[in-house]
Design a protein around this motif. Sequence first.
Motif, PDB file in Angstrom:
ATOM      1  N   ILE A 191      69.383 -26.774  55.399  1.00 38.79           N
ATOM      2  CA  ILE A 191      68.809 -28.039  54.938  1.00 38.79           C
ATOM      3  C   ILE A 191      67.842 -27.787  53.785  1.00 38.79           C
ATOM      4  CG2 ILE A 191      67.345 -29.987  55.594  1.00 38.79           C
ATOM      5  CD1 ILE A 191      68.566 -29.754  58.420  1.00 38.79           C
ATOM      6  N   GLY A 192      67.053 -26.731  53.893  1.00 37.57           N
ATOM      7  CA  GLY A 192      66.139 -26.403  52.800  1.00 37.57           C
ATOM      8  C   GLY A 192      66.870 -26.042  51.518  1.00 37.57           C
ATOM      9  N   ALA A 193      67.957 -25.301  51.658  1.00 36.15           N
ATOM     10  CA  ALA A 193      68.729 -24.905  50.484  1.00 36.15           C
ATOM     11  C   ALA A 193      69.387 -26.100  49.820  1.00 36.15           C
ATOM     12  CB  ALA A 193      69.786 -23.869  50.874  1.00 36.15           C
ATOM     13  N   CYS A 194      69.738 -27.110  50.621  1.00 34.11           N
ATOM     14  CA  CYS A 194      70.456 -28.271  50.091  1.00 34.11           C
ATOM     15  C   CYS A 194      69.529 -29.389  49.632  1.00 34.11           C
ATOM     16  CB  CYS A 194      71.404 -28.820  51.162  1.00 34.11           C
ATOM     17  SG  CYS A 194      72.689 -27.663  51.662  1.00 34.11           S
ATOM     18  N   GLY A 195      68.301 -29.457  50.178  1.00 36.06           N
ATOM     19  CA  GLY A 195      67.431 -30.580  49.834  1.00 36.06           C
ATOM     20  C   GLY A 195      65.963 -30.249  49.705  1.00 36.06           C
ATOM     21  N   GLY A 196      65.629 -28.968  49.691  1.00 34.65           N
ATOM     22  CA  GLY A 196      64.224 -28.581  49.702  1.00 34.65           C
ATOM     23  C   GLY A 196      63.434 -28.983  48.480  1.00 34.65           C
ATOM     24  N   PHE A 197      64.083 -29.071  47.320  1.00 29.48           N
ATOM     25  CA  PHE A 197      63.359 -29.423  46.101  1.00 29.48           C
ATOM     26  C   PHE A 197      62.960 -30.901  46.074  1.00 29.48           C
ATOM     27  CE2 PHE A 197      64.517 -25.968  42.748  1.00 29.48           C
ATOM     28  CZ  PHE A 197      64.009 -25.001  43.601  1.00 29.48           C
ATOM     29  N   LEU A 198      63.536 -31.713  46.944  1.00 28.92           N
ATOM     30  CA  LEU A 198      63.221 -33.138  46.942  1.00 28.92           C
ATOM     31  C   LEU A 198      61.776 -33.391  47.355  1.00 28.92           C
ATOM     32  CD1 LEU A 198      66.523 -34.466  48.537  1.00 28.92           C
ATOM     33  CD2 LEU A 198      65.793 -34.752  46.147  1.00 28.92           C
TER      34      LEU A 198
END
Length: 262
Positions: A191-198
């Motif tokens: 989940i962090g790899a897919c959406g962490g920058f949000l």
Amino acid sequence: MSPRKRLIGELLSEFIAVMIIITLGDSAAAMITLYDPSPYATAYWGVCIAWGLAVTLAIYVTGAVSGTHANPAVTLALVLFRGFEARKAPLYIVAQIAGGFVGAALVYQLFQPVIDHYNTLHGVTRMDGGAAGVFFTHPGQFITPMHAFWDEVILTAILLLGIFAITDQANTQAPMANSGALAIGLLVACIGACGGFLEAWPLNPARDFGPRLFCFFAGWGPAAFPSPDNYWWIPIAAPILGGIVGAGLYQAAIRPFLPASA
């Protein structure tokens, strides 16, 4: 063991679990935020794996005592859908937040000189929010607070959907008990790899609120509470709602159709 002693052990377990997660996870955040060049500058996946392994370690350390909720969203979902005792939930949540507070204090002990150097170098203060991203979350580029709210609902729903599947004994495709901790850690990392920058993927009210509370008292003041755009409540409310949605989806749309449930 008396019920009172068992409850004390469970609360200590929840406290220690979140303390482990924040101490290691926020230390990874410090490594990517405070150093130039960052050891993770071209390998963000390393930060995600660090957070995921922190969760895995917390489960291995404390899972046999409390089940390692380590997240108010998980605790509330278990109350609603898995029969966890509602009277224990507020105590679990307080223990989780306290673990986040102490975990942030340990990260501060480790990185305080580096935090001060970073802020001096960039001409910012703690009150300005300097290095706050080490400890608590905030919207990323182009993300408004309300957009962040719905992002976190979606991401936490995925988290709880996965946790309920991984821990369901009726699910024959779920990993066995000793590998479930690793599967949950990898889920957090994914989940962090897919959406962490949000929004730095809070997913967990205690993960954000505990460190934010520490920072309020450690010099960050209004940068922590109420934070820019009054953002502080979003990493609390959105994961709770998302957790209910994800757990409810599993219970309604997947569990009744498992072969063992037929």
